[in-house]
Design a protein around this motif. Sequence first.
Motif, PDB file in Angstrom:
ATOM      1  N   LEU A 364       0.782  -8.425   9.588  1.00  0.00           N
ATOM      2  CA  LEU A 364       1.349  -7.030  10.427  1.00  0.00           C
ATOM      3  C   LEU A 364       1.010  -5.846   9.018  1.00  0.00           C
ATOM      4  CD1 LEU A 364       4.558  -8.175  11.870  1.00  0.00           C
ATOM      5  CD2 LEU A 364       2.355  -7.311  13.091  1.00  0.00           C
ATOM      6  N   TRP A 365       1.030  -4.719   9.582  1.00  0.00           N
ATOM      7  CA  TRP A 365       0.691  -3.651   8.441  1.00  0.00           C
ATOM      8  C   TRP A 365       1.355  -2.413   9.198  1.00  0.00           C
ATOM      9  CZ3 TRP A 365      -3.303   0.037   9.006  1.00  0.00           C
ATOM     10  CH2 TRP A 365      -4.174  -0.146  10.262  1.00  0.00           C
ATOM     11  N   ARG A 366       1.378  -1.495   8.338  1.00  0.00           N
ATOM     12  CA  ARG A 366       1.908  -0.119   8.668  1.00  0.00           C
ATOM     13  C   ARG A 366       1.524   1.064   7.637  1.00  0.00           C
ATOM     14  NH1 ARG A 366       7.171   0.938  10.081  1.00  0.00           N
ATOM     15  NH2 ARG A 366       7.443   3.125   8.855  1.00  0.00           N
ATOM     16  N   THR A 367       1.400   2.251   8.105  1.00  0.00           N
ATOM     17  CA  THR A 367       1.046   3.563   7.445  1.00  0.00           C
ATOM     18  C   THR A 367       2.320   4.280   7.353  1.00  0.00           C
ATOM     19  OG1 THR A 367      -0.012   4.338   9.418  1.00  0.00           O
ATOM     20  CG2 THR A 367      -1.163   3.182   7.732  1.00  0.00           C
ATOM     21  N   THR A 368       2.346   5.303   6.563  1.00  0.00           N
ATOM     22  CA  THR A 368       3.186   6.435   6.537  1.00  0.00           C
ATOM     23  C   THR A 368       2.328   7.689   6.333  1.00  0.00           C
ATOM     24  OG1 THR A 368       5.338   7.057   5.575  1.00  0.00           O
ATOM     25  CG2 THR A 368       3.664   6.196   4.125  1.00  0.00           C
ATOM     26  N   GLU A 369       3.097   8.884   6.848  1.00  0.00           N
ATOM     27  CA  GLU A 369       2.541  10.099   6.622  1.00  0.00           C
ATOM     28  C   GLU A 369       3.132  10.791   5.448  1.00  0.00           C
ATOM     29  OE1 GLU A 369       1.320  12.227  10.314  1.00  0.00           O
ATOM     30  OE2 GLU A 369       2.466  13.837   9.364  1.00  0.00           O
ATOM     31  N   SER A 436      -5.695  12.435   7.680  1.00  0.00           N
ATOM     32  CA  SER A 436      -5.955  12.462   6.261  1.00  0.00           C
ATOM     33  C   SER A 436      -4.684  12.411   5.497  1.00  0.00           C
ATOM     34  CB  SER A 436      -6.443  14.042   5.852  1.00  0.00           C
ATOM     35  OG  SER A 436      -5.652  14.795   6.445  1.00  0.00           O
ATOM     36  N   LEU A 437      -3.446  12.619   6.016  1.00  0.00           N
ATOM     37  CA  LEU A 437      -2.249  12.342   5.131  1.00  0.00           C
ATOM     38  C   LEU A 437      -1.760  11.055   5.262  1.00  0.00           C
ATOM     39  CD1 LEU A 437      -0.479  15.583   6.513  1.00  0.00           C
ATOM     40  CD2 LEU A 437      -1.637  15.282   4.349  1.00  0.00           C
ATOM     41  N   LEU A 438      -2.460  10.206   6.078  1.00  0.00           N
ATOM     42  CA  LEU A 438      -1.819   8.908   6.186  1.00  0.00           C
ATOM     43  C   LEU A 438      -2.177   7.856   4.847  1.00  0.00           C
ATOM     44  CD1 LEU A 438      -2.431   7.835   9.720  1.00  0.00           C
ATOM     45  CD2 LEU A 438      -0.564   8.628   8.953  1.00  0.00           C
ATOM     46  N   ARG A 439      -1.260   7.175   4.414  1.00  0.00           N
ATOM     47  CA  ARG A 439      -1.364   6.295   3.613  1.00  0.00           C
ATOM     48  C   ARG A 439      -1.016   4.680   4.145  1.00  0.00           C
ATOM     49  NH1 ARG A 439       2.360   4.030  -0.241  1.00  0.00           N
ATOM     50  NH2 ARG A 439       4.076   5.428   0.729  1.00  0.00           N
ATOM     51  N   LEU A 440      -1.524   3.765   3.444  1.00  0.00           N
ATOM     52  CA  LEU A 440      -1.215   2.473   3.695  1.00  0.00           C
ATOM     53  C   LEU A 440       0.175   2.094   2.837  1.00  0.00           C
ATOM     54  CD1 LEU A 440      -4.270  -0.128   3.317  1.00  0.00           C
ATOM     55  CD2 LEU A 440      -2.771   0.411   5.350  1.00  0.00           C
ATOM     56  N   GLU A 441       1.085   2.121   3.950  1.00  0.00           N
ATOM     57  CA  GLU A 441       2.546   1.910   3.080  1.00  0.00           C
ATOM     58  C   GLU A 441       2.694   0.274   2.936  1.00  0.00           C
ATOM     59  OE1 GLU A 441       5.794   1.690   5.630  1.00  0.00           O
ATOM     60  OE2 GLU A 441       7.109   3.110   4.143  1.00  0.00           O
ATOM     61  N   TRP A 442       2.444  -0.559   3.802  1.00  0.00           N
ATOM     62  CA  TRP A 442       2.825  -1.804   3.754  1.00  0.00           C
ATOM     63  C   TRP A 442       1.814  -2.889   4.571  1.00  0.00           C
ATOM     64  CZ3 TRP A 442       4.161  -5.468   7.528  1.00  0.00           C
ATOM     65  CH2 TRP A 442       4.551  -6.689   7.022  1.00  0.00           C
ATOM     66  N   VAL A 443       1.127  -3.613   3.781  1.00  0.00           N
ATOM     67  CA  VAL A 443       0.417  -4.779   4.419  1.00  0.00           C
ATOM     68  C   VAL A 443       0.916  -6.020   4.066  1.00  0.00           C
ATOM     69  CG1 VAL A 443      -1.712  -5.623   4.615  1.00  0.00           C
ATOM     70  CG2 VAL A 443      -1.670  -3.287   4.511  1.00  0.00           C
ATOM     71  N   SER A 444       1.328  -6.796   4.770  1.00  0.00           N
ATOM     72  CA  SER A 444       1.603  -8.261   4.483  1.00  0.00           C
ATOM     73  C   SER A 444       0.593  -9.213   3.775  1.00  0.00           C
ATOM     74  CB  SER A 444       2.162  -9.054   5.528  1.00  0.00           C
ATOM     75  OG  SER A 444       2.761 -10.290   5.204  1.00  0.00           O
ATOM     76  N   TYR A 445       0.794  -9.653   2.664  1.00  0.00           N
ATOM     77  CA  TYR A 445      -0.246 -10.675   2.264  1.00  0.00           C
ATOM     78  C   TYR A 445      -0.168 -12.164   2.703  1.00  0.00           C
ATOM     79  CZ  TYR A 445       3.041 -12.212  -1.526  1.00  0.00           C
ATOM     80  OH  TYR A 445       3.914 -12.643  -2.093  1.00  0.00           O
TER      81      TYR A 445
END
Lengths: 589, 361
Positions: A364-369, A436-445
């Motif tokens: 699972l993973w998510r991004t944040t603005e 453009s404002l999105l950043r990878l906030e969390w990606v499970s390893y």
Amino acid sequence: MFKVAGFFVVIQLITTSLFAQSSLLIEAESFMNKGGWLTDPQFVEQMGSPYLIAHGMGVPVEAASTLAVLESIGRYHVWVRSKNWVPGNWKAPGLFTLMVNDFTLPKVLGATPGWTWEYAGEIEIGTSEIKLELSDLTGFNGRCDAIYLTQSSEKPPQGGESLLTWRQDQLKEAWNPNEELAYDLVVVGGGIAGCAASIAAAEQGMKVALIHDRPILGGNASSEIRVHTLGIYGKFERILKLIDTEHYPNGSPQAKADQQKRDNNVKSYQNIDLFLNTRAYDAVAEDNRIQYVDARHTSSGERKRFRAPWFVDSTGDGWIGFWTGAKYSYGRESVDTYGEAWEAWGELWSPEQPDNIVMGSSVLWRTTEETEVQVFPNVPWAMEVAKDHKAIAGEWYWEFSRNDLHQIEDAEEIRDHMLRAIFGSFYNAKQDEENSLLRLEWVSYLVGKRESRRLVGDHIFTFKDVVDQTKFPDSVVMETREIDVHYQNNLTDPAEPDFLSTALFYKTEKYYIPYRSLYSKNIDNLFMAGRNFSCSHVGLGGPRVMRTTGQMGAAVGFAASLCMKYKVGPRLIYKSHLSEYMELIEQQQ
Amino acid sequence: MKMALLVLILPGLLTSAAQGNRSFYFLMGNELELVSRHVPAFSFPNLNNKVEHKVCLLLGSDEQPLLFLAKISTPVCADGECKLAHINVYWDLQGNYSGYEASNELPLTKHEHDPFLEEDYQKLHELLMNSNSILGRRSITELVDSKPANELRLPSGVDGVSSATKKEIKSVVIQGALYTSYTIWRLVHGEVVDKIKSYYQTHYASSLIENFLYAPYEAYQFAALRAMDSSHIMEHNNRIIALFKESKPLFRTYLFKKLPDNFLNNKEVTKEVYKSFSAIDINSKTLLIQYLNFANPAAVQILSSQIGQMSRNQLRSYLKFLSGDKTVVSKMTKDNLGRVADSEEYNHSYLVREFLALDDR
């Protein structure tokens, strides 16, 4: 605590150095300061050890460092066991360097395919106490298993048994632990099922050891993987509410609050001894009875032997059963084996002939603005997987399974494939101005598995039990959620990405799982709870969700307490004490 | 695919079609042009009003069955208000949705009786094409969430929880036509499907096997293969090879499992099948490597020129096979291995180097 080989007192040091070539093996996971590197113990059975991984989602992580002591000063060859996790015609994604004292070896590491010893170079060392530092260069999952400094010109063994033996020799580590601990019940695997089993048994007065290879509890429901718990509570609402999650979106940081709740609640039980960061590596049975489970700390390497009259395998992969010779299954049975046809979906649901296909694993993973433009680097090594797919978040259907990959033996490749899917798809999305404002906030390893080994019990739970809504005399788990079996989208449409899946849902009013599916058919003192319970491939489709597996765990914990009361194995609870057992469960409501 | 008005007008069907005034979607080929007559087949109940919908079988001039068709008028009800929806639905001979037509004189309607727009008809067709729609597992009372919208907002704008929500329903149905979408989908994918299968099984299953095998539709090919035994399959080598090359991965896997062990004994058959290695999907590639034991030895050399297409585990399996039987390793195979070992392009060339190094000992 850290572990080095050849740690002698000074006089021994001097003596040794006069006559012998000294060497030193340092396990990366034992580094005193891990900086931003993470300990990854998921693939120990395949590649030999936990390792450090620089999971920076494209941003180099803080350096890891440790101190170590050499037997003698002088000139050393330096080897680093690492892996280029995406070999190809591009710059390797996970690169790092090694600094010894204040000298950074010029060789860039993480560039050689497959787990291997990379030669980092030769260095003159003038102090017996040295400092080692791993510096991540890329933020894209560079990995370091171990560092070996030697005055010998001989390369360390490449892999397999010879590496295992060599590693033990170097570390002066015996396979068998020196420390033995005795419990009433040993639970291996601290997912929802293992936690529930531990709580139920502890509440009934058992002294429980709960062994878990992560720093936090919950398995797929933990804040490290972040799958929400689904299903009903059955008879065990009170216990399961101590450890389950809210119904937030998968991947949500809300998982952290539930994590705190779960950890605190389990730790509050006086008679549960919790062994976190401890991974079982062996179990031995004699005359079909498990004698002990051996486990090793994922950073220090410290080993412990756990003895008990009864054991619970809630490892998910059925490791305890596997090591002790319990019968198990893997893959899809033929449709006729248990009568599991669903005509509408044919081969996708249950095949005419058996095969090795299973439901896949998710990352699972998510991004944040953010408020400012965020740059995400080019990831050419990911594009072979992501192709032109664009995405800014992942959900349960980010899932990967393939018929040449085993969900246990090839789990690292599966996890890495998903990382490439994620990084590549996010890179594609980032090419659009709107992202453009999105950043990878969390990606499970951590790879969130759905299906792997299924241990065989006295009853094999199947889809037919669901269709028939069979009420067993020993129905201890009940569920109303649909049965859902997944398939990879590219099976029906080859143009689809290979990392996305579709679920087929079979609606049911209610189904039941018997207690006889929760203990081994041929290992007399082994319970199982969680996705490795006794079921068929399709049978697993419904009960693999975590309130249902939690019910299994609780049911097993209560059964174990009766085993202790009557000094019998799990089967005799069904045969001789079923009414008392079912009454005990009824009292939990 | 939206098709032009067909010339054929079936008696008793939408009269408006004759006026070129209908919406028509069809997934198959020229079946409708071949229809010469229709016969009553069976009926199935409408769960809303217990009315029986009659289904007819469309036949060609050679009496071969082509399609099933039902002319449906069904009430669509919500909040006590009911409207009639008129639609003609086609199914193939395996009960799969194949298309529909609706008259513009009796248009399907949305909320407040607004007629469907062209994009609504298109969306309905797409909805009906999805036999795995969430509508199949939700009762009519589960379509609308009782919670106020602001309570349904998820944090940080992330959506897509895996259980059914109003939002998930909304994404699959036609805007403003929730109950029309739901009612028609449930009719098209409901009891009628089993009845078609049963009708086909009773009347045509044995006589149509070969027709189905050569038909251009995967569902028919599946049905044919299911009904064929090993000797029967051997009689259709060329068709089987063609299907192997052309099909989707799921079908190809099924096909491979159905093949008799001696299917690949023949050198020419082996060549034809294994030459397709680079063009087929990765799961089928695995099967080809796994079946080397049953294939003519020519397969080994063919695959040696395709190593660059193999995954790590596929390569390992292939090399393991070579280790087990050195007699199958021709000079050309060895040359090809050598070239791969030197390749900087192939991710797993190091495994070939290791293999060759061991081989040299």
